[in-house]
Design a protein around this motif. Structure first.
Motif, PDB file in Angstrom:
ATOM      1  N   SER A  43      71.878 -60.351  97.593  1.00  7.18           N
ATOM      2  CA  SER A  43      72.177 -60.262  96.165  1.00  7.18           C
ATOM      3  C   SER A  43      73.333 -59.299  95.907  1.00  7.18           C
ATOM      4  CB  SER A  43      70.943 -59.788  95.395  1.00  7.18           C
ATOM      5  OG  SER A  43      71.299 -59.466  94.060  1.00  7.18           O
ATOM      6  N   ALA A  44      74.407 -59.802  95.338  1.00 10.40           N
ATOM      7  CA  ALA A  44      75.548 -58.952  94.982  1.00 10.40           C
ATOM      8  C   ALA A  44      75.179 -57.935  93.901  1.00 10.40           C
ATOM      9  CB  ALA A  44      76.720 -59.811  94.513  1.00 10.40           C
ATOM     10  N   ASP A  45      74.103 -58.193  93.167  1.00 12.75           N
ATOM     11  CA  ASP A  45      73.673 -57.285  92.097  1.00 12.75           C
ATOM     12  C   ASP A  45      72.768 -56.159  92.587  1.00 12.75           C
ATOM     13  OD1 ASP A  45      75.052 -58.848  90.301  1.00 12.75           O
ATOM     14  OD2 ASP A  45      73.280 -59.893  89.550  1.00 12.75           O
ATOM     15  N   HIS A  46      72.438 -56.163  93.882  1.00 12.39           N
ATOM     16  CA  HIS A  46      71.478 -55.181  94.397  1.00 12.39           C
ATOM     17  C   HIS A  46      71.992 -54.391  95.600  1.00 12.39           C
ATOM     18  CE1 HIS A  46      68.923 -57.652  91.828  1.00 12.39           C
ATOM     19  NE2 HIS A  46      68.267 -56.520  91.650  1.00 12.39           N
ATOM     20  N   THR A  47      73.308 -54.237  95.716  1.00 13.18           N
ATOM     21  CA  THR A  47      73.857 -53.504  96.858  1.00 13.18           C
ATOM     22  C   THR A  47      73.462 -52.028  96.829  1.00 13.18           C
ATOM     23  OG1 THR A  47      75.956 -53.229  95.681  1.00 13.18           O
ATOM     24  CG2 THR A  47      75.796 -55.104  97.193  1.00 13.18           C
ATOM     25  N   THR A  48      73.393 -51.437  95.648  1.00 12.53           N
ATOM     26  CA  THR A  48      72.984 -50.034  95.542  1.00 12.53           C
ATOM     27  C   THR A  48      71.522 -49.891  95.936  1.00 12.53           C
ATOM     28  OG1 THR A  48      74.585 -49.698  93.757  1.00 12.53           O
ATOM     29  CG2 THR A  48      72.871 -48.017  94.010  1.00 12.53           C
ATOM     30  N   LEU A  49      70.674 -50.790  95.462  1.00 13.54           N
ATOM     31  CA  LEU A  49      69.253 -50.742  95.813  1.00 13.54           C
ATOM     32  C   LEU A  49      69.070 -50.902  97.322  1.00 13.54           C
ATOM     33  CD1 LEU A  49      66.251 -50.631  95.059  1.00 13.54           C
ATOM     34  CD2 LEU A  49      66.356 -53.107  94.669  1.00 13.54           C
ATOM     35  N   VAL A  50      69.771 -51.833  97.922  1.00 12.90           N
ATOM     36  CA  VAL A  50      69.655 -52.048  99.369  1.00 12.90           C
ATOM     37  C   VAL A  50      70.094 -50.802 100.128  1.00 12.90           C
ATOM     38  CG1 VAL A  50      70.573 -53.386 101.318  1.00 12.90           C
ATOM     39  CG2 VAL A  50      69.786 -54.564  99.253  1.00 12.90           C
ATOM     40  N   PHE A  71      59.934 -54.048  91.409  1.00 16.53           N
ATOM     41  CA  PHE A  71      60.759 -54.059  90.208  1.00 16.53           C
ATOM     42  C   PHE A  71      62.135 -53.568  90.682  1.00 16.53           C
ATOM     43  CE2 PHE A  71      56.424 -53.711  88.661  1.00 16.53           C
ATOM     44  CZ  PHE A  71      56.399 -54.746  87.747  1.00 16.53           C
ATOM     45  N   ALA A  72      63.070 -54.502  90.830  1.00 12.62           N
ATOM     46  CA  ALA A  72      64.336 -54.248  91.507  1.00 12.62           C
ATOM     47  C   ALA A  72      65.474 -53.968  90.534  1.00 12.62           C
ATOM     48  CB  ALA A  72      64.687 -55.450  92.391  1.00 12.62           C
ATOM     49  N   PRO A  73      65.881 -52.697  90.412  1.00 10.69           N
ATOM     50  CA  PRO A  73      66.992 -52.375  89.522  1.00 10.69           C
ATOM     51  C   PRO A  73      68.324 -52.902  90.066  1.00 10.69           C
ATOM     52  CG  PRO A  73      65.991 -50.355  90.429  1.00 10.69           C
ATOM     53  CD  PRO A  73      65.323 -51.517  91.063  1.00 10.69           C
ATOM     54  N   THR A  74      69.147 -53.380  89.168  1.00 14.44           N
ATOM     55  CA  THR A  74      70.477 -53.883  89.534  1.00 14.44           C
ATOM     56  C   THR A  74      71.452 -52.718  89.739  1.00 14.44           C
ATOM     57  OG1 THR A  74      71.144 -53.981  87.220  1.00 14.44           O
ATOM     58  CG2 THR A  74      70.168 -55.999  88.177  1.00 14.44           C
ATOM     59  N   ASN A  75      72.630 -53.045  90.265  1.00 23.05           N
ATOM     60  CA  ASN A  75      73.692 -52.041  90.388  1.00 23.05           C
ATOM     61  C   ASN A  75      74.001 -51.433  89.027  1.00 23.05           C
ATOM     62  OD1 ASN A  75      73.848 -52.747  93.100  1.00 23.05           O
ATOM     63  ND2 ASN A  75      75.607 -54.100  92.800  1.00 23.05           N
ATOM     64  N   GLU A  76      74.016 -52.281  87.981  1.00 23.26           N
ATOM     65  CA  GLU A  76      74.278 -51.785  86.621  1.00 23.26           C
ATOM     66  C   GLU A  76      73.206 -50.795  86.168  1.00 23.26           C
ATOM     67  OE1 GLU A  76      74.873 -55.005  83.875  1.00 23.26           O
ATOM     68  OE2 GLU A  76      76.684 -55.699  84.888  1.00 23.26           O
ATOM     69  N   LEU A 102      62.084 -44.752  94.729  1.00 30.70           N
ATOM     70  CA  LEU A 102      62.019 -46.150  95.150  1.00 30.70           C
ATOM     71  C   LEU A 102      60.590 -46.673  95.215  1.00 30.70           C
ATOM     72  CD1 LEU A 102      64.784 -46.220  97.894  1.00 30.70           C
ATOM     73  CD2 LEU A 102      64.915 -47.116  95.559  1.00 30.70           C
ATOM     74  N   THR A 103      59.667 -45.876  95.732  1.00 28.17           N
ATOM     75  CA  THR A 103      58.281 -46.354  95.828  1.00 28.17           C
ATOM     76  C   THR A 103      57.618 -46.429  94.456  1.00 28.17           C
ATOM     77  OG1 THR A 103      57.485 -44.134  96.408  1.00 28.17           O
ATOM     78  CG2 THR A 103      57.934 -45.662  98.237  1.00 28.17           C
ATOM     79  N   CYS A 104      58.222 -45.800  93.464  1.00 26.06           N
ATOM     80  CA  CYS A 104      57.740 -45.957  92.091  1.00 26.06           C
ATOM     81  C   CYS A 104      58.169 -47.293  91.492  1.00 26.06           C
ATOM     82  CB  CYS A 104      58.200 -44.791  91.219  1.00 26.06           C
ATOM     83  SG  CYS A 104      57.221 -43.302  91.492  1.00 26.06           S
ATOM     84  N   HIS A 105      58.940 -48.072  92.250  1.00 29.60           N
ATOM     85  CA  HIS A 105      59.326 -49.421  91.833  1.00 29.60           C
ATOM     86  C   HIS A 105      58.487 -50.486  92.531  1.00 29.60           C
ATOM     87  CE1 HIS A 105      62.884 -47.214  90.481  1.00 29.60           C
ATOM     88  NE2 HIS A 105      63.130 -48.253  89.685  1.00 29.60           N
ATOM     89  N   VAL A 176      66.684 -48.132  86.001  1.00 33.08           N
ATOM     90  CA  VAL A 176      65.957 -47.482  87.093  1.00 33.08           C
ATOM     91  C   VAL A 176      64.740 -46.763  86.496  1.00 33.08           C
ATOM     92  CG1 VAL A 176      66.064 -45.735  88.920  1.00 33.08           C
ATOM     93  CG2 VAL A 176      68.046 -47.205  88.468  1.00 33.08           C
ATOM     94  N   LEU A 177      63.575 -46.991  87.103  1.00 29.35           N
ATOM     95  CA  LEU A 177      62.346 -46.334  86.661  1.00 29.35           C
ATOM     96  C   LEU A 177      62.256 -44.966  87.338  1.00 29.35           C
ATOM     97  CD1 LEU A 177      60.005 -49.427  87.024  1.00 29.35           C
ATOM     98  CD2 LEU A 177      60.927 -48.478  84.891  1.00 29.35           C
ATOM     99  N   LEU A 178      61.966 -43.953  86.556  1.00 30.16           N
ATOM    100  CA  LEU A 178      61.909 -42.582  87.088  1.00 30.16           C
ATOM    101  C   LEU A 178      60.518 -41.979  86.880  1.00 30.16           C
ATOM    102  CD1 LEU A 178      65.361 -41.392  85.739  1.00 30.16           C
ATOM    103  CD2 LEU A 178      64.801 -42.050  88.092  1.00 30.16           C
ATOM    104  N   PRO A 179      60.069 -41.188  87.856  1.00 31.69           N
ATOM    105  CA  PRO A 179      58.777 -40.514  87.699  1.00 31.69           C
ATOM    106  C   PRO A 179      58.843 -39.446  86.611  1.00 31.69           C
ATOM    107  CG  PRO A 179      59.804 -39.932  89.805  1.00 31.69           C
ATOM    108  CD  PRO A 179      60.721 -40.907  89.122  1.00 31.69           C
ATOM    109  N   ALA A 180      57.682 -39.040  86.126  1.00 29.95           N
ATOM    110  CA  ALA A 180      57.620 -37.950  85.151  1.00 29.95           C
ATOM    111  C   ALA A 180      58.150 -36.695  85.808  1.00 29.95           C
ATOM    112  CB  ALA A 180      56.188 -37.747  84.670  1.00 29.95           C
TER     113      ALA A 180
END
Length: 181
Positions: A43-50, A71-76, A102-105, A176-180
């Protein structure tokens, strides 16, 4: 002779298991018989996640049997973070923090959008999601879209749901989902 070949081909086609067409993600086909990592790398939209998954040492885990809901956040989505955040998280000395984020995703289940929607409805409009990383997020639905509120009040919207994988499912999100804190 030609009719026999066509009949044999039709019989083979009918006997093949029918796989529902997965949506394209980041300009690439997502194959239901490949695992989360095998599909995400295309996925070109997930290079940062990878890159983050590799830096965190989670590629082997997410290639495992699962089941996982990611829950996979995009580069954006990563680009919305304050300047320098991604670069800082990718440094070896910040690996623990990166692993936590990452494990919170990731949820240790195979939760399709309809399943999540039912949980939201059953819980009166909001459902608590417990992640592999120990985070608790709130899922809700608005205008037919699943949304997830993280530990800091940010809200991610599922932009592409139900991308089936051999070891679970991916839901593409825009934040991007962030922990408390």
């Amino acid at each position: 002779m030609k009719a026999i070949r066509i009949a044999a081909l039709l019989a083979l086609t009918a006997a093949a298991p029918a796989l529902a067409e997965n949506p394209m993600v980041g300009g690439a086909p997502m194959f239901e018989d490949k695992n989360i990592v095998e599909n995400a790398v295309n996925s070109a939209d997930h290079t940062t996640l990878v890159a983050a998954v590799q830096a965190a040492g989670l590629a082997e885990t997410l290639s495992g049997p699962g089941p996982f809901t990611v829950f996979a956040p995009t580069n954006e989505a990563f680009a919305k973070l304050p300047a320098g955040t991604v670069e800082t998280l990718l440094k070896p000395e910040n690996k623990d923090q990166l692993v936590k984020i990452l494990t919170c995703h990731v949820v240790a289940a195979n939760a399709m959008a309809a399943d999540i929607g039912k949980m939201i409805a059953d819980d009166g409009g909001m459902h608590t999601i417990k992640t592999v990383g120990g985070c608790e997020f709130t899922a809700m639905e608005k205008d037919g879209k699943i949304m997830i509120k993280d530990g800091q009040g940010n809200v991610a919207t599922v932009t592409i749901a139900d991308v089936k994988q051999s070891n679970g499912v991916i839901h593409v999100i825009d934040t991007v989902l962030l922990p408390a804190m």
